[in-house]
Design a protein around this motif. Structure first.
Motif, mmCIF file in Angstrom:
data_model
loop_
_atom_site.group_PDB
_atom_site.id
_atom_site.type_symbol
_atom_site.label_atom_id
_atom_site.label_comp_id
_atom_site.label_asym_id
_atom_site.label_seq_id
_atom_site.Cartn_x
_atom_site.Cartn_y
_atom_site.Cartn_z
ATOM 1 N N LEU A 113 2.359 3.820 3.328
ATOM 2 C CA LEU A 113 2.208 3.667 1.929
ATOM 3 C C LEU A 113 1.184 4.345 1.391
ATOM 4 N N GLU A 114 1.099 5.170 0.693
ATOM 5 C CA GLU A 114 -0.164 5.862 0.101
ATOM 6 C C GLU A 114 0.078 6.374 -1.556
ATOM 7 N N PRO A 115 -0.971 6.465 -2.124
ATOM 8 C CA PRO A 115 -0.843 6.972 -3.659
ATOM 9 C C PRO A 115 -0.353 8.395 -3.788
ATOM 10 N N ALA A 116 0.274 8.455 -4.866
ATOM 11 C CA ALA A 116 0.815 10.045 -5.160
ATOM 12 C C ALA A 116 0.531 10.266 -6.715
ATOM 13 N N ASP A 117 0.938 11.311 -7.188
ATOM 14 C CA ASP A 117 0.862 11.851 -8.446
ATOM 15 C C ASP A 117 2.154 11.567 -9.117
ATOM 16 N N PRO A 118 2.139 11.209 -10.370
ATOM 17 C CA PRO A 118 1.120 10.875 -11.294
ATOM 18 C C PRO A 118 0.466 9.665 -11.068
ATOM 19 N N PRO A 119 -0.783 9.351 -11.736
ATOM 20 C CA PRO A 119 -1.316 7.777 -11.739
ATOM 21 C C PRO A 119 -0.140 6.657 -11.839
ATOM 22 N N GLY A 120 -0.217 5.727 -10.950
ATOM 23 C CA GLY A 120 0.608 4.548 -11.112
ATOM 24 C C GLY A 120 1.995 5.007 -10.487
ATOM 25 N N THR A 121 1.723 5.832 -9.303
ATOM 26 C CA THR A 121 2.921 6.017 -8.228
ATOM 27 C C THR A 121 2.280 5.795 -6.919
ATOM 28 N N TYR A 122 3.135 5.163 -6.197
ATOM 29 C CA TYR A 122 2.867 5.116 -4.649
ATOM 30 C C TYR A 122 4.186 5.661 -3.949
ATOM 31 N N GLN A 123 3.700 6.205 -2.874
ATOM 32 C CA GLN A 123 5.138 6.734 -2.142
ATOM 33 C C GLN A 123 5.301 5.838 -0.773
ATOM 34 N N LEU A 124 6.496 5.280 -0.483
ATOM 35 C CA LEU A 124 6.788 4.467 0.581
ATOM 36 C C LEU A 124 7.687 5.386 1.854
ATOM 37 N N THR A 125 7.170 5.388 2.995
ATOM 38 C CA THR A 125 7.898 6.178 3.868
ATOM 39 C C THR A 125 8.122 5.057 5.099
ATOM 40 N N ILE A 126 9.572 4.776 5.190
ATOM 41 C CA ILE A 126 9.900 3.811 6.498
ATOM 42 C C ILE A 126 10.501 4.864 7.529
ATOM 43 N N ASP A 127 10.303 4.782 8.866
ATOM 44 C CA ASP A 127 10.843 5.494 9.737
ATOM 45 C C ASP A 127 12.109 4.994 10.310
ATOM 46 N N THR A 128 12.405 3.742 10.295
ATOM 47 C CA THR A 128 13.467 2.967 10.780
ATOM 48 C C THR A 128 14.518 2.626 9.892
ATOM 49 N N PRO A 129 15.883 3.100 10.067
ATOM 50 C CA PRO A 129 16.911 2.886 9.228
ATOM 51 C C PRO A 129 17.161 1.185 9.510
ATOM 52 N N GLY A 130 17.314 0.458 8.208
ATOM 53 C CA GLY A 130 17.679 -0.888 8.280
ATOM 54 C C GLY A 130 17.394 -1.727 6.688
ATOM 55 N N GLU A 131 17.726 -2.901 6.811
ATOM 56 C CA GLU A 131 17.064 -3.641 5.579
ATOM 57 C C GLU A 131 16.191 -4.700 6.021
ATOM 58 N N PHE A 132 15.263 -4.605 5.206
ATOM 59 C CA PHE A 132 13.921 -5.292 5.235
ATOM 60 C C PHE A 132 13.375 -5.906 3.947
ATOM 61 N N THR A 133 12.492 -6.824 4.146
ATOM 62 C CA THR A 133 11.904 -7.580 2.944
ATOM 63 C C THR A 133 10.476 -7.076 3.135
ATOM 64 N N LEU A 134 9.825 -6.746 2.070
ATOM 65 C CA LEU A 134 8.528 -6.206 1.801
ATOM 66 C C LEU A 134 7.884 -6.879 0.983
ATOM 67 N N LEU A 135 6.662 -7.278 1.141
ATOM 68 C CA LEU A 135 5.638 -7.889 0.574
ATOM 69 C C LEU A 135 4.588 -7.054 -0.022
ATOM 70 N N PHE A 136 4.150 -7.136 -1.401
ATOM 71 C CA PHE A 136 3.252 -6.372 -2.004
ATOM 72 C C PHE A 136 2.142 -7.540 -2.702
ATOM 73 N N SER A 137 1.074 -7.143 -2.728
ATOM 74 C CA SER A 137 0.168 -8.041 -3.769
ATOM 75 C C SER A 137 -0.682 -6.911 -4.451
ATOM 76 N N ALA A 138 -1.139 -7.466 -5.622
ATOM 77 C CA ALA A 138 -2.097 -6.643 -6.390
ATOM 78 C C ALA A 138 -2.853 -7.613 -7.386
ATOM 79 N N VAL A 139 -4.175 -7.173 -7.966
ATOM 80 C CA VAL A 139 -4.717 -7.879 -8.835
ATOM 81 C C VAL A 139 -4.732 -7.407 -10.101
ATOM 82 N N VAL A 140 -4.328 -8.319 -11.110
ATOM 83 C CA VAL A 140 -3.767 -8.157 -12.442
ATOM 84 C C VAL A 140 -4.609 -8.274 -13.382
#
Length: 345
Positions: A269-296
């Motif tokens: 998981l890493e930042p990308a262009d333009p600002p306000g964009t992240y890119q997520l790469t997952i190596d394993t196929p399947g269905e997953f539940t992801l958790l994200f946190s941020a300061v608002v």
């Protein structure tokens, strides 16, 4: 009978008697002898009086000198005693200042009685003692909240090593925070878990997710919300090994990421262009539940739970090139979150 003239009476003049003064000549000679004897006696008495007077004067002078010397010695002795008294008072004052400094240093180091005990053995550190399981006693013995978080993590990890499931260990870990009577302390310890303690097998966002689900009243400044702009199906779809673009409001600050359940899927998981964009790469196929946190803003944290559906990559066996390298973030005031977790087989 011959009469002796008074003292200091001049002798009679024999020449004035004339040649006919024969018998008187004898009288005059005796008179003169008596006169001489009397004068000698008076002179001797005078000398003795003078000597006695001088001796008495010398004695008085010596006595006065002796008294003066004694008074001087007494004055010197008194002055020395005063100096010794001042030195003693100064030494006592210095010792008191030293003790006061020692007490202040001891309090800075956290010694309970406020005194330095340099020659006594320090009490054994309770951190990591498996018998210390009461949250309120943990707070009392461990002190800073970060130590509470670290000790709680070690207790939960010990349960995992003894065969407990992740769900059971997470519930046990949650109970340590919930049972702590000092809620402000418990919330601070929860924020310390991860950033200041490291992670073993149980992830901080999993613990926060469990607390929000089962004990929502325990948490302060943490709530569920949306960080990334939702997709039509509220599911992030992708292909194994290929980046998925995630868009969010640039004013947010991403703080954490975890795969619920602890699956080792290999991700990046890493930042990308333009600002306000992240890119997520997952190596394993399947269905997953992801958790994200941020300061608002205002210290308020938001936890988002998202679903990821990752399909097989049909080109992986043919040697598909790696995903493009992440670009530098638009601002360097605070670098966005970058997480790289390799896949475990």
């Amino acid at each position: 009978m011959t009469r002796v003239p008074p003292a200091n009476t001049p002798p009679p003049n024999s020449a004035a008697q004339g040649p006919r003064a024969g018998p008187a000549q004898v009288v005059d000679a005796k008179y003169s002898a008596d006169f001489q004897a009397l004068n000698a006696a008076e002179e001797d008495q005078g000398r003795r009086t003078l000597v006695n007077t001088q001796a008495r004067g010398q004695d008085e002078a010596q006595g006065a000198s002796k008294k003066s010397k004694e008074a001087l010695v007494d004055a010197v002795s008194l002055d020395e005693e005063k100096k010794r008294g001042k030195r003693g008072t100064q030494e006592e004052s210095d010792e008191q200042d030293s003790e006061s400094t020692g007490e202040a240093a001891a309090k800075t180091l956290g010694i309970d009685d406020g005194r330095m005990r340099l020659f006594e053995d320090e009490p054994e550190d309770a951190l990591g003692r498996m018998e210390l399981t009461d949250p309120n006693e943990m707070q009392r013995q461990l002190g800073p909240s970060v130590r509470f978080a670290q000790h709680a993590m070690l207790l939960a990890e010990a349960r995992r090593k003894n065969g407990a499931s992740r769900e059971s260990a997470l519930e046990y870990l949650a109970q340590l925070y919930v049972r702590c009577r000092d809620r402000a302390y418990a919330n601070k310890a929860l924020r310390d878990f991860g950033p200041a303690t490291g992670i073993i097998d149980l992830y901080p966002l999993e613990l926060v997710d469990l607390l929000l689900e089962r004990h929502p009243g325990m948490l302060s400044k943490i709530s569920r919300g949306t960080i990334f702009r939702p997709t039509a199906e509220a599911t992030h779809r992708g292909i194994a090994g290929r980046p998925i673009l995630l868009h969010y409001a640039p004013e947010l600050k991403l703080r954490g990421f975890a795969v619920k359940g602890g699956d080792h899927i290999g991700y990046k998981l890493e930042p990308a262009d333009p600002p306000g964009t992240y890119q997520l790469t997952i190596d394993t196929p399947g269905e997953f539940t992801l958790l994200f946190s941020a300061v608002v803003g205002g210290g308020q944290h938001v936890l988002e739970t998202a679903r990821a559906l990752i399909a097989e990559n049909p080109e992986r066996e043919e040697g598909e090139p790696k995903p493009p390298e992440a670009t530098e973030p638009a601002t360097k005031e605070e670098a966005p979150l970058t997480v790289v977790i390799p896949r475990r087989i």
